[in-house]
Write a protein that holds these residues in place. Structure first.
Motif, PDB file in Angstrom:
ATOM      1  N   GLU A 218     -37.185  -0.962  33.776  1.00  9.76           N
ATOM      2  CA  GLU A 218     -38.918  -1.800  33.753  1.00  9.76           C
ATOM      3  C   GLU A 218     -38.729  -2.289  35.037  1.00  9.76           C
ATOM      4  O   GLU A 218     -37.402  -3.238  35.248  1.00  9.76           O
ATOM      5  CB  GLU A 218     -39.238  -2.272  32.541  1.00  9.76           C
ATOM      6  N   LEU A 220     -39.597  -6.513  36.466  1.00 11.72           N
ATOM      7  CA  LEU A 220     -40.642  -7.960  35.884  1.00 11.72           C
ATOM      8  C   LEU A 220     -40.754  -8.549  37.030  1.00 11.72           C
ATOM      9  O   LEU A 220     -39.430  -8.753  38.242  1.00 11.72           O
ATOM     10  CB  LEU A 220     -40.260  -9.171  34.541  1.00 11.72           C
ATOM     11  N   LEU A 239     -37.548 -11.484  27.761  1.00 15.42           N
ATOM     12  CA  LEU A 239     -37.978 -10.413  27.820  1.00 15.42           C
ATOM     13  C   LEU A 239     -38.789 -10.595  26.487  1.00 15.42           C
ATOM     14  O   LEU A 239     -39.495  -9.830  26.938  1.00 15.42           O
ATOM     15  CB  LEU A 239     -36.846  -9.716  27.230  1.00 15.42           C
ATOM     16  N   SER A 244     -41.700  -7.179  26.819  1.00 14.91           N
ATOM     17  CA  SER A 244     -40.899  -6.077  27.205  1.00 14.91           C
ATOM     18  C   SER A 244     -39.948  -5.733  26.168  1.00 14.91           C
ATOM     19  O   SER A 244     -40.461  -5.891  24.774  1.00 14.91           O
ATOM     20  CB  SER A 244     -39.425  -6.306  27.508  1.00 14.91           C
TER      21      SER A 244
END
Length: 291
Positions: A218, A220, A239, A244
């Protein structure tokens, strides 16, 4: 005694007047006097009328700046064409010419050491300010020949040419340290050059496994504050705070990119990244000083 009294009274009056002038609120001296723009002249030969041994030369200062005294050079040729070659060269004085005004000077061919000569039927070239001592708005239009003259100047050539702005020092953002502690990553960003860096963004590409390109990762992003020249800032990825799908960084591969949208103009544009097992080469020591 009477004279002494008069001197005493006069001295008192002088002192009072001086003090009044020193503190007079009506007399104001500006702290920052206005400096008017300095216009430049531009000398150009407008026309030449030949009359035997003489020629009436109209010199035009077409711009707003005043032109100081200068010289007019006369090159007389042996015949009616330029190919006949220069026969004699002499110079005469040109008086100062105020901005946007004209004057006429008259070179006399007999001034060539008393030799009788004439402008009639002869090729000639005239040059104003031949020694290039006057700073002008246009420098290449000071000549005039029998069969040719400079092109007309542009309408805007008399305007004040502003000096180019001083070079602005540029920043250079570089990731200099990454520390991981469980679900948090601390990224140290250094502005290693002399310009201040505005706020921007830091992108974290977190992969799903220990190898670059591992699926299931992913991305961020976090805000990077403005960083002054030579200063540092630390940005934190948490996170848990990002909700997350990962609870820890563990052994996952990652890549970081500061100024991820490339909105900050920098001295070096390709050293903004950092990966788990790689980083940009060190920059040369004098890179920030290069123009």
């Amino acid at each position: 005694m009477f004279m002494a009294c008069l001197l005493l009274i006069a001295g008192s009056l002088f002192q009072s007047t001086a003090q009044a002038q020193d503190g007079n609120p009506k007399i104001k001296v500006p702290n920052n006097p206005v400096i008017l723009p300095a216009y430049l002249p531009d000398l150009r030969i407008n026309s030449v009328k030949v009359n035997g041994i003489k020629a009436d030369v109209e010199v035009w200062n077409r711009c707003k700046g005043d032109a100081p005294a200068s010289r007019l050079r006369v090159e007389l040729y042996a015949g009616s064409t330029k190919e006949s070659g220069v026969y004699k060269i002499f110079e005469i004085d040109v008086p100062p010419i105020a901005g946007e005004t004209k004057t006429t000077v008259t070179p006399d061919a007999t001034s060539i050491g008393g030799i009788k000569y004439t402008f009639e039927g002869k090729y000639y070239r005239l040059s104003i300010d031949p020694h290039d001592k006057i700073k002008e708005t246009v420098e290449g239009n000071n000549w005039f020949e029998k069969n040719s003259a400079p092109f007309p100047d542009s309408a805007t050539s008399c305007e004040i040419v502003k000096p180019p702005p001083a070079a602005v020092a540029l920043p250079d953002l570089r990731i200099t340290k990454v520390t991981i502690n469980g679900h948090k990553m601390f990224v140290e960003i250094t502005n290693q050059c002399k310009g201040n860096a505005p706020a921007n963004r830091l992108r974290l590409s977190l992969y799903g496994g220990p190898q670059k390109g591992s699926p299931g990762g992913e991305e961020l992003e976090a805000d990077v504050p403005a960083i002054n020249a030579g200063a540092k800032a630390t940005v934190t990825f948490d996170l848990i705070a990002y909700s997350s799908k990962f609870t820890t960084f563990g052994d996952k591969y990652y890549r970081l990119d500061v100024d991820s949208s490339d909105k900050v103009k920098e001295k070096i544009e390709d050293n903004n990244w950092w990966e788990k097992n790689a980083g940009p080469f060190p920059d040369p020591a004098n890179e920030c000083d290069k123009k």
